[in-house]
Design a protein around this motif. Sequence first.
Motif, PDB file in Angstrom:
ATOM      1  N   THR A  90      40.852  29.594  44.166  1.00  0.00           N
ATOM      2  CA  THR A  90      40.586  30.962  44.629  1.00  0.00           C
ATOM      3  C   THR A  90      39.986  30.938  46.031  1.00  0.00           C
TER       4      THR A  90
ATOM      5  N   THR B 244      42.145  30.596  49.093  1.00  0.00           N
ATOM      6  CA  THR B 244      42.955  31.746  49.509  1.00  0.00           C
ATOM      7  C   THR B 244      42.218  32.620  50.519  1.00  0.00           C
TER       8      THR B 244
ATOM      9  N   PHE C 135      37.930  38.626  47.305  1.00  0.00           N
ATOM     10  CA  PHE C 135      37.916  38.245  45.901  1.00  0.00           C
ATOM     11  C   PHE C 135      38.498  39.393  45.099  1.00  0.00           C
TER      12      PHE C 135
ATOM     13  N   ASP D  15      40.899  36.821  39.724  1.00  0.00           N
ATOM     14  CA  ASP D  15      41.110  35.598  40.509  1.00  0.00           C
ATOM     15  C   ASP D  15      40.779  34.323  39.737  1.00  0.00           C
ATOM     16  N   ASN D  16      39.771  34.381  38.887  1.00  0.00           N
ATOM     17  CA  ASN D  16      39.334  33.177  38.185  1.00  0.00           C
ATOM     18  C   ASN D  16      39.761  33.120  36.719  1.00  0.00           C
TER      19      ASN D  16
ATOM     20  N   THR E 145      45.704  32.975  35.839  1.00  0.00           N
ATOM     21  CA  THR E 145      45.952  33.236  37.257  1.00  0.00           C
ATOM     22  C   THR E 145      46.255  31.926  37.973  1.00  0.00           C
TER      23      THR E 145
ATOM     24  N   HIS F 239      47.068  30.390  41.996  1.00  0.00           N
ATOM     25  CA  HIS F 239      47.068  30.607  43.439  1.00  0.00           C
ATOM     26  C   HIS F 239      47.872  29.483  44.077  1.00  0.00           C
TER      27      HIS F 239
ATOM     28  N   SER G 223      49.141  34.815  45.089  1.00  0.00           N
ATOM     29  CA  SER G 223      48.516  34.656  43.780  1.00  0.00           C
ATOM     30  C   SER G 223      49.311  35.437  42.744  1.00  0.00           C
TER      31      SER G 223
ATOM     32  N   TYR H 229      49.053  36.910  38.626  1.00  0.00           N
ATOM     33  CA  TYR H 229      48.122  37.278  37.574  1.00  0.00           C
ATOM     34  C   TYR H 229      48.902  37.754  36.353  1.00  0.00           C
TER      35      TYR H 229
END
Length: 145
Positions: free
Chosen positions: A9, A12, A30, A34-35, A39, A41, A55, A57
């Motif tokens: 993350t 990015t 953010f 993201d975490n 997900t 990246h 990214s 999701y």
Amino acid sequence: MNIIKEITTQETFLVRNLVLRPGKPVETCFFEGDNFTDTKHFGLFKDRKIIGVISIYKNKNVIFIDPNQYQIRGMAVLKEFQERGYGKLLVKHCENYLKNNNTTLVWFNARETAIPFYEKLGYTKNGFPFVITDVGIHFLMFKNL
């Protein structure tokens, strides 16, 4: 040599900040999700320097009935490398990754200025334009994989 590989993350943020949130605090880079474990990246590296990011999701948009959908967010290529096909490489990389993981639909909110780019890649607009505060006019776009 160009290489696309999975990144963190935090990796990015440099590109997201310069391209998608110029002049804004890095914290605005953010994104929710993201975490999350689903997900992913990806970074595009040219001569070991990160020049683009994207990214994906696992996120269901209720507008679509497909059970296995992913959302693209944070797609950005550094300004000096834009219009050279790098964005296309990033999107195609994600599409291939998602196809290999049985995803049936990919969707995202595209900035108005990016619509022609995504249409060339086979994406379709759905609905009317809408505004994302502090970012601008967007359209929902999608593609069946």
